[in-house]
Design an enzyme around this catalytic site. Structure first.
Site, mmCIF file in Angstrom:
data_model
loop_
_atom_site.group_PDB
_atom_site.id
_atom_site.type_symbol
_atom_site.label_atom_id
_atom_site.label_comp_id
_atom_site.label_asym_id
_atom_site.label_seq_id
_atom_site.Cartn_x
_atom_site.Cartn_y
_atom_site.Cartn_z
ATOM 1 N N ASP A 1 0.860 -1.183 0.000
ATOM 2 C CA ASP A 1 0.000 0.000 0.000
ATOM 3 C C ASP A 1 0.895 1.231 0.000
ATOM 4 O O ASP A 1 1.524 1.543 1.018
ATOM 5 C CB ASP A 1 -0.888 0.026 1.243
ATOM 6 C CG ASP A 1 -2.063 -0.925 1.166
ATOM 7 O OD1 ASP A 1 -2.029 -1.842 0.313
ATOM 8 O OD2 ASP A 1 -3.006 -0.768 1.961
ATOM 9 N N LYS B 1 -6.953 3.411 -3.085
ATOM 10 C CA LYS B 1 -7.329 3.398 -1.673
ATOM 11 C C LYS B 1 -7.578 4.828 -1.226
ATOM 12 O O LYS B 1 -6.878 5.757 -1.643
ATOM 13 C CB LYS B 1 -6.190 2.760 -0.869
ATOM 14 C CG LYS B 1 -6.355 2.768 0.643
ATOM 15 C CD LYS B 1 -5.165 2.081 1.298
ATOM 16 C CE LYS B 1 -5.150 2.252 2.799
ATOM 17 N NZ LYS B 1 -3.983 1.597 3.437
ATOM 18 N N LYS C 1 -10.219 0.269 -2.172
ATOM 19 C CA LYS C 1 -10.067 0.007 -0.741
ATOM 20 C C LYS C 1 -10.463 1.245 0.043
ATOM 21 O O LYS C 1 -9.943 2.332 -0.181
ATOM 22 C CB LYS C 1 -8.618 -0.375 -0.419
ATOM 23 C CG LYS C 1 -8.365 -0.619 1.075
ATOM 24 C CD LYS C 1 -6.950 -1.114 1.325
ATOM 25 C CE LYS C 1 -6.632 -1.223 2.798
ATOM 26 N NZ LYS C 1 -5.272 -1.733 3.054
#
Length: 221
Positions: free
Chosen positions: A95, A156, A186
């Site tokens: 991430d 995300k 996400k």
């Protein structure tokens, strides 16, 4: 996405501890909980990847490392190196925090190079943290499209670090509309209960990032 069982919900959760003061005991507890509840990932800082990988070896839980966390201001070369080392240490997902200043400056070439460098270096699924609290809707759309072009598999919403606003239903809907079915979305930041998690999933999220995964799952009835 319809979530019909507690197990299905757990499989969408990235169980997270990226606190600066996280101890080895904290990471051990995170990993135990991830296995016990059937979470998708255990998300940790780069320094804790090797420990988490050792603890989760032989399980179905993936280790995910943050990169460029929390501000995203490292150079592309440094982020790529950080991602590569995280994977060497056992991370199966990454991430990364996008270069937010470059996005706000309109430097799309740097944003692309920043993301594609991590994608190439990692060789595992990369999620791009947009930090939506800083961005206009137009910038959110552009950031999603650049992430897609650069080879990321997820976008995300947030780190929500330092008190920044986290995920919103509106942002998740916008991101899903932008990337379609070709990427994951996400939702992360401020998701602390079952109702909020389900609202994000209904809005289009197919992964939930949270440090309160246990409480969310325990709220299932």
């Amino acid at each position: 996405m319809n979530v019909e069982t507690r197990e299905e919900l757990a499989s969408l959760i990235d169980h997270t501890n990226v606190r600066a003061d996280a101890t080895e005991n904290d990471i051990e507890r995170l990993c135990r909980e991830a296995v016990s509840y059937g979470f998708r990932c255990a998300v940790v800082t780069p320094t804790n990847v090797r420990l988490a990988a050792e603890l989760l070896e032989g399980t179905d839980v993936t280790v995910c490392s943050v990169v460029g966390f929390p501000a995203g201001v490292s150079t592309p070369r440094v982020k790529a190196l950080e991602a590569s080392e995280a994977v060497e240490n056992g991370a199966g997902e990454v991430d990364m925090v996008m270069n937010i200043g470059a996005m706000k400056s309109g430097n799309r070439e740097l944003v692309y190079r920043d993301i594609s460098g991590v994608v190439d270096a990692a060789g595992v699924p990369v999620k791009v943290i947009l930090e939506t609290a800083y961005l206009t809707d137009k910038e959110k759309v552009e950031a999603c499209l650049i992430s897609k072009d650069a080879g990321a598999v997820f976008v995300k919403t947030s780190t929500a670090y330092g008190g920044l606003a986290g995920a919103t239903v509106e942002d998740v809907m916008l991101m899903r509309k932008t990337v379609g079915d070709e990427m994951g979305v996400k939702a992360s930041g401020g998701i602390r209960d079952l109702e909020t998690a389900l609202a994000m999933i209904d809005a289009g999220a197919d992964r939930i990032g949270t440090s309160t995964g246990v409480q969310i799952i325990e709220g299932w009835r």
